[in-house]
Write a protein that holds these residues in place. Structure first.
Motif, PDB file in Angstrom:
ATOM      1  N   MET A 143       0.826  -1.204   0.000  1.00 46.31           N
ATOM      2  CA  MET A 143       0.000   0.000   0.000  1.00 46.31           C
ATOM      3  C   MET A 143       0.862   1.256   0.000  1.00 46.31           C
ATOM      4  SD  MET A 143      -3.210  -1.110   2.377  1.00 46.31           S
ATOM      5  CE  MET A 143      -4.267   0.220   1.861  1.00 46.31           C
ATOM      6  N   ARG A 144       1.948   1.239   0.759  1.00 44.14           N
ATOM      7  CA  ARG A 144       2.878   2.374   0.764  1.00 44.14           C
ATOM      8  C   ARG A 144       3.448   2.595  -0.635  1.00 44.14           C
ATOM      9  NH1 ARG A 144       5.239   4.870   4.795  1.00 44.14           N
ATOM     10  NH2 ARG A 144       4.618   4.372   6.907  1.00 44.14           N
ATOM     11  N   LEU A 145       3.867   1.499  -1.288  1.00 45.50           N
ATOM     12  CA  LEU A 145       4.445   1.621  -2.618  1.00 45.50           C
ATOM     13  C   LEU A 145       3.404   2.115  -3.612  1.00 45.50           C
ATOM     14  CD1 LEU A 145       6.737   1.326  -4.617  1.00 45.50           C
ATOM     15  CD2 LEU A 145       6.126  -1.097  -4.846  1.00 45.50           C
ATOM     16  N   SER A 146       2.217   1.549  -3.581  1.00 49.18           N
ATOM     17  CA  SER A 146       1.161   1.956  -4.516  1.00 49.18           C
ATOM     18  C   SER A 146       0.818   3.432  -4.359  1.00 49.18           C
ATOM     19  CB  SER A 146      -0.098   1.121  -4.310  1.00 49.18           C
ATOM     20  OG  SER A 146       0.130  -0.210  -4.661  1.00 49.18           O
ATOM     21  N   TYR A 147       0.677   3.862  -3.121  1.00 49.70           N
ATOM     22  CA  TYR A 147       0.338   5.261  -2.880  1.00 49.70           C
ATOM     23  C   TYR A 147       1.497   6.178  -3.290  1.00 49.70           C
ATOM     24  CZ  TYR A 147      -1.597   9.413  -0.610  1.00 49.70           C
ATOM     25  OH  TYR A 147      -2.092  10.666  -0.359  1.00 49.70           O
ATOM     26  N   SER A 148       2.721   5.763  -3.004  1.00 45.75           N
ATOM     27  CA  SER A 148       3.890   6.550  -3.400  1.00 45.75           C
ATOM     28  C   SER A 148       3.976   6.687  -4.916  1.00 45.75           C
ATOM     29  CB  SER A 148       5.172   5.890  -2.887  1.00 45.75           C
ATOM     30  OG  SER A 148       5.175   5.840  -1.487  1.00 45.75           O
ATOM     31  N   LEU A 149       3.749   5.592  -5.628  1.00 46.38           N
ATOM     32  CA  LEU A 149       3.767   5.629  -7.087  1.00 46.38           C
ATOM     33  C   LEU A 149       2.687   6.563  -7.611  1.00 46.38           C
ATOM     34  CD1 LEU A 149       4.350   1.850  -7.826  1.00 46.38           C
ATOM     35  CD2 LEU A 149       5.936   3.708  -8.371  1.00 46.38           C
ATOM     36  N   TRP A 150       1.498   6.493  -7.024  1.00 43.10           N
ATOM     37  CA  TRP A 150       0.399   7.358  -7.458  1.00 43.10           C
ATOM     38  C   TRP A 150       0.739   8.831  -7.225  1.00 43.10           C
ATOM     39  CZ3 TRP A 150      -2.761  10.989  -5.254  1.00 43.10           C
ATOM     40  CH2 TRP A 150      -3.849  11.404  -6.039  1.00 43.10           C
ATOM     41  N   LEU A 151       1.247   9.140  -6.040  1.00 40.35           N
ATOM     42  CA  LEU A 151       1.615  10.522  -5.729  1.00 40.35           C
ATOM     43  C   LEU A 151       2.664  11.050  -6.699  1.00 40.35           C
ATOM     44  CD1 LEU A 151       1.821  10.390  -1.829  1.00 40.35           C
ATOM     45  CD2 LEU A 151       0.146  11.664  -3.189  1.00 40.35           C
ATOM     46  N   PHE A 152       3.682  10.228  -6.975  1.00 43.66           N
ATOM     47  CA  PHE A 152       4.741  10.653  -7.881  1.00 43.66           C
ATOM     48  C   PHE A 152       4.222  10.801  -9.307  1.00 43.66           C
ATOM     49  CE2 PHE A 152       8.276   9.443 -10.765  1.00 43.66           C
ATOM     50  CZ  PHE A 152       9.013  10.610 -10.624  1.00 43.66           C
ATOM     51  N   GLN A 153       3.465   9.837  -9.773  1.00 41.75           N
ATOM     52  CA  GLN A 153       2.950   9.880 -11.140  1.00 41.75           C
ATOM     53  C   GLN A 153       2.043  11.085 -11.367  1.00 41.75           C
ATOM     54  OE1 GLN A 153       0.704   6.398 -12.375  1.00 41.75           O
ATOM     55  NE2 GLN A 153       1.338   6.707 -14.476  1.00 41.75           N
ATOM     56  N   ASN A 154       1.344  11.499 -10.343  1.00 39.73           N
ATOM     57  CA  ASN A 154       0.427  12.636 -10.451  1.00 39.73           C
ATOM     58  C   ASN A 154       1.062  13.948 -10.002  1.00 39.73           C
ATOM     59  OD1 ASN A 154      -2.322  11.568 -11.350  1.00 39.73           O
ATOM     60  ND2 ASN A 154      -1.620  10.057  -9.853  1.00 39.73           N
ATOM     61  N   ALA A 155       2.388  13.952  -9.903  1.00 41.35           N
ATOM     62  CA  ALA A 155       3.176  15.147  -9.580  1.00 41.35           C
ATOM     63  C   ALA A 155       2.761  15.806  -8.265  1.00 41.35           C
ATOM     64  CB  ALA A 155       3.116  16.150 -10.728  1.00 41.35           C
ATOM     65  N   LYS A 156       2.365  14.982  -7.308  1.00 39.51           N
ATOM     66  CA  LYS A 156       2.014  15.508  -5.986  1.00 39.51           C
ATOM     67  C   LYS A 156       3.248  15.619  -5.088  1.00 39.51           C
ATOM     68  CE  LYS A 156      -2.485  15.190  -6.803  1.00 39.51           C
ATOM     69  NZ  LYS A 156      -3.324  16.343  -6.978  1.00 39.51           N
ATOM     70  N   VAL A 157       4.258  14.753  -5.350  1.00 30.48           N
ATOM     71  CA  VAL A 157       5.496  14.765  -4.574  1.00 30.48           C
ATOM     72  C   VAL A 157       6.678  14.524  -5.516  1.00 30.48           C
ATOM     73  CG1 VAL A 157       4.434  13.942  -2.415  1.00 30.48           C
ATOM     74  CG2 VAL A 157       5.374  12.297  -4.043  1.00 30.48           C
ATOM     75  N   THR A 158       7.859  14.851  -5.034  1.00 28.01           N
ATOM     76  CA  THR A 158       9.072  14.577  -5.797  1.00 28.01           C
ATOM     77  C   THR A 158       9.404  13.092  -5.705  1.00 28.01           C
ATOM     78  OG1 THR A 158      10.526  14.913  -3.892  1.00 28.01           O
ATOM     79  CG2 THR A 158       9.994  16.865  -5.245  1.00 28.01           C
ATOM     80  N   ILE A 159      10.326  12.663  -6.546  1.00 26.32           N
ATOM     81  CA  ILE A 159      10.743  11.264  -6.510  1.00 26.32           C
ATOM     82  C   ILE A 159      11.402  10.930  -5.171  1.00 26.32           C
ATOM     83  CG2 ILE A 159      12.988  11.633  -7.603  1.00 26.32           C
ATOM     84  CD1 ILE A 159      12.418   8.944  -9.129  1.00 26.32           C
ATOM     85  N   THR A 160      12.106  11.891  -4.605  1.00 28.33           N
ATOM     86  CA  THR A 160      12.757  11.674  -3.314  1.00 28.33           C
ATOM     87  C   THR A 160      11.729  11.452  -2.208  1.00 28.33           C
ATOM     88  OG1 THR A 160      14.576  13.079  -4.040  1.00 28.33           O
ATOM     89  CG2 THR A 160      14.414  12.650  -1.684  1.00 28.33           C
ATOM     90  N   LYS A 161      10.693  12.281  -2.193  1.00 27.71           N
ATOM     91  CA  LYS A 161       9.637  12.134  -1.181  1.00 27.71           C
ATOM     92  C   LYS A 161       8.862  10.836  -1.378  1.00 27.71           C
ATOM     93  CE  LYS A 161       9.699  15.561   1.654  1.00 27.71           C
ATOM     94  NZ  LYS A 161       9.912  15.321   3.075  1.00 27.71           N
ATOM     95  N   ALA A 162       8.598  10.483  -2.625  1.00 22.56           N
ATOM     96  CA  ALA A 162       7.877   9.241  -2.908  1.00 22.56           C
ATOM     97  C   ALA A 162       8.685   8.038  -2.437  1.00 22.56           C
ATOM     98  CB  ALA A 162       7.562   9.139  -4.394  1.00 22.56           C
ATOM     99  N   ALA A 163       9.985   8.047  -2.695  1.00 20.22           N
ATOM    100  CA  ALA A 163      10.846   6.950  -2.241  1.00 20.22           C
ATOM    101  C   ALA A 163      10.852   6.866  -0.719  1.00 20.22           C
ATOM    102  CB  ALA A 163      12.259   7.148  -2.772  1.00 20.22           C
ATOM    103  N   GLU A 164      10.908   8.013  -0.078  1.00 20.37           N
ATOM    104  CA  GLU A 164      10.885   8.067   1.382  1.00 20.37           C
ATOM    105  C   GLU A 164       9.582   7.468   1.924  1.00 20.37           C
ATOM    106  OE1 GLU A 164      10.608  11.619   4.690  1.00 20.37           O
ATOM    107  OE2 GLU A 164      11.822  11.987   2.907  1.00 20.37           O
ATOM    108  N   LEU A 165       8.459   7.840   1.337  1.00 23.15           N
ATOM    109  CA  LEU A 165       7.167   7.308   1.777  1.00 23.15           C
ATOM    110  C   LEU A 165       7.094   5.798   1.579  1.00 23.15           C
ATOM    111  CD1 LEU A 165       4.258   7.673   2.789  1.00 23.15           C
ATOM    112  CD2 LEU A 165       3.602   8.190   0.440  1.00 23.15           C
ATOM    113  N   ALA A 166       7.691   5.313   0.500  1.00 20.26           N
ATOM    114  CA  ALA A 166       7.673   3.875   0.206  1.00 20.26           C
ATOM    115  C   ALA A 166       8.702   3.098   1.027  1.00 20.26           C
ATOM    116  CB  ALA A 166       7.936   3.654  -1.281  1.00 20.26           C
TER     117      ALA A 166
END
Length: 83
Positions: free
Chosen positions: A24-47
């Motif tokens: 779920m963390r990975l899925s949500y992180s991917l969604w946030l990154f793909q939709n330009a809600k967070v940077t790749i660094t933040k998405a990786a951190e969340l995942a």
């Protein structure tokens, strides 16, 4: 912040709670990154992944890491050749 989700027991039987949380963390992180809600660094951190593992997850899930169009790339390359 903590979010609780009620899942039917038959869904939980497929994986452990830790595996579900990880997915779920990975899925949500991917969604946030793909939709330009967070940077790749933040998405990786969340995942809970380093940036390289997150980039590999992006590739596996067909999420582009570099968002540049064909013409834009050609223009950049042409500009570099003139240097």
């Amino acid at each position: 912040m903590q979010i609780a989700i009620d899942l039917p027991n038959d869904f939980v039987n497929f994986q452990s709670v830790a595996e579900i949380e990880k997915d779920m963390r990975l899925s949500y992180s991917l969604w946030l990154f793909q939709n330009a809600k967070v940077t790749i660094t933040k998405a990786a951190e969340l995942a809970h992944l380093d940036i390289y593992d997150f980039m590999a997850a992006c590739k596996q899930n067909q999420v582009p890491v570099i968002d540049i169009g064909r013409q834009e790339l050609l223009d950049e390359l042409a500009g570099m050749q003139s240097l």
